[in-house]
Design a protein around this motif. Sequence first.
Motif, PDB file in Angstrom:
ATOM      1  N   LEU A 113     -50.587 -67.665 -69.603  1.00 17.58           N
ATOM      2  CA  LEU A 113     -49.478 -67.582 -70.557  1.00 17.58           C
ATOM      3  C   LEU A 113     -49.831 -66.645 -71.714  1.00 17.58           C
ATOM      4  CD1 LEU A 113     -46.696 -68.639 -71.482  1.00 17.58           C
ATOM      5  CD2 LEU A 113     -47.924 -70.458 -72.670  1.00 17.58           C
ATOM      6  N   GLY A 114     -51.056 -66.701 -72.191  1.00 15.40           N
ATOM      7  CA  GLY A 114     -51.497 -65.811 -73.257  1.00 15.40           C
ATOM      8  C   GLY A 114     -51.474 -64.355 -72.837  1.00 15.40           C
ATOM      9  N   THR A 115     -51.859 -64.087 -71.598  1.00 16.89           N
ATOM     10  CA  THR A 115     -51.839 -62.718 -71.090  1.00 16.89           C
ATOM     11  C   THR A 115     -50.412 -62.178 -71.048  1.00 16.89           C
ATOM     12  OG1 THR A 115     -53.796 -63.194 -69.756  1.00 16.89           O
ATOM     13  CG2 THR A 115     -52.505 -61.256 -69.155  1.00 16.89           C
ATOM     14  N   PHE A 116     -49.480 -62.998 -70.571  1.00 15.89           N
ATOM     15  CA  PHE A 116     -48.084 -62.561 -70.550  1.00 15.89           C
ATOM     16  C   PHE A 116     -47.515 -62.396 -71.961  1.00 15.89           C
ATOM     17  CE2 PHE A 116     -48.003 -64.313 -66.145  1.00 15.89           C
ATOM     18  CZ  PHE A 116     -47.742 -63.112 -65.513  1.00 15.89           C
ATOM     19  N   SER A 117     -47.986 -63.187 -72.899  1.00 11.74           N
ATOM     20  CA  SER A 117     -47.492 -63.034 -74.269  1.00 11.74           C
ATOM     21  C   SER A 117     -47.985 -61.728 -74.890  1.00 11.74           C
ATOM     22  CB  SER A 117     -47.894 -64.234 -75.128  1.00 11.74           C
ATOM     23  OG  SER A 117     -49.274 -64.255 -75.352  1.00 11.74           O
ATOM     24  N   TYR A 118     -49.187 -61.286 -74.537  1.00 12.94           N
ATOM     25  CA  TYR A 118     -49.668 -59.997 -75.026  1.00 12.94           C
ATOM     26  C   TYR A 118     -48.809 -58.870 -74.465  1.00 12.94           C
ATOM     27  CZ  TYR A 118     -53.871 -62.544 -76.351  1.00 12.94           C
ATOM     28  OH  TYR A 118     -54.751 -63.433 -76.892  1.00 12.94           O
ATOM     29  N   VAL A 119     -48.439 -58.991 -73.208  1.00 11.14           N
ATOM     30  CA  VAL A 119     -47.559 -57.987 -72.604  1.00 11.14           C
ATOM     31  C   VAL A 119     -46.201 -58.031 -73.295  1.00 11.14           C
ATOM     32  CG1 VAL A 119     -46.367 -57.349 -70.473  1.00 11.14           C
ATOM     33  CG2 VAL A 119     -48.766 -58.000 -70.400  1.00 11.14           C
ATOM     34  N   GLY A 120     -45.736 -59.238 -73.634  1.00  4.87           N
ATOM     35  CA  GLY A 120     -44.451 -59.386 -74.311  1.00  4.87           C
ATOM     36  C   GLY A 120     -44.423 -58.776 -75.694  1.00  4.87           C
TER      37      GLY A 120
END
Length: 140
Positions: free
Chosen positions: A119-126
């Motif tokens: 989830l943290g990885t996707f939030s960085y992409v977001g």
Amino acid sequence: MDFVKTYEMRKIKSNIKRDTSDGNKAPYYSIMSNLTATLRIFRDDPKMKYMFGLNAIFGLSVAFINSYVNGEFVDIVLNEENDEFVGYLGALSAAVSAILSLLFGILDNKIGKGYILILGTFSYVGVILPFLVYPNAEDW
């Protein structure tokens, strides 16, 4: 917080041993062993190669938010002359981070760290994706 971490680092002992004159093994301490501790952990711990990417993307994302978003993008979008909202938005970012870290600490016991890291990885992409899709700040 960094001061506390640095203070606690003095308790870490090196596993490198040297021979003494009486034939016993004694711990070896030097400036270079302290300076290269991070590299040795990265080399010796198999989990570190997976953690490096997350730490790197976190650092790049924070630098992007603080330099570009807060420095230039907020001025263009809000059309403010005295930049009074930049500080508020920076504080809001830190507050959301603190609240979510508490929430993720609770969720860690229930769902595990793997899902939280994903989830943290996707939030960085977001964070960066809207600026890749719409790079012209004037269109916002």
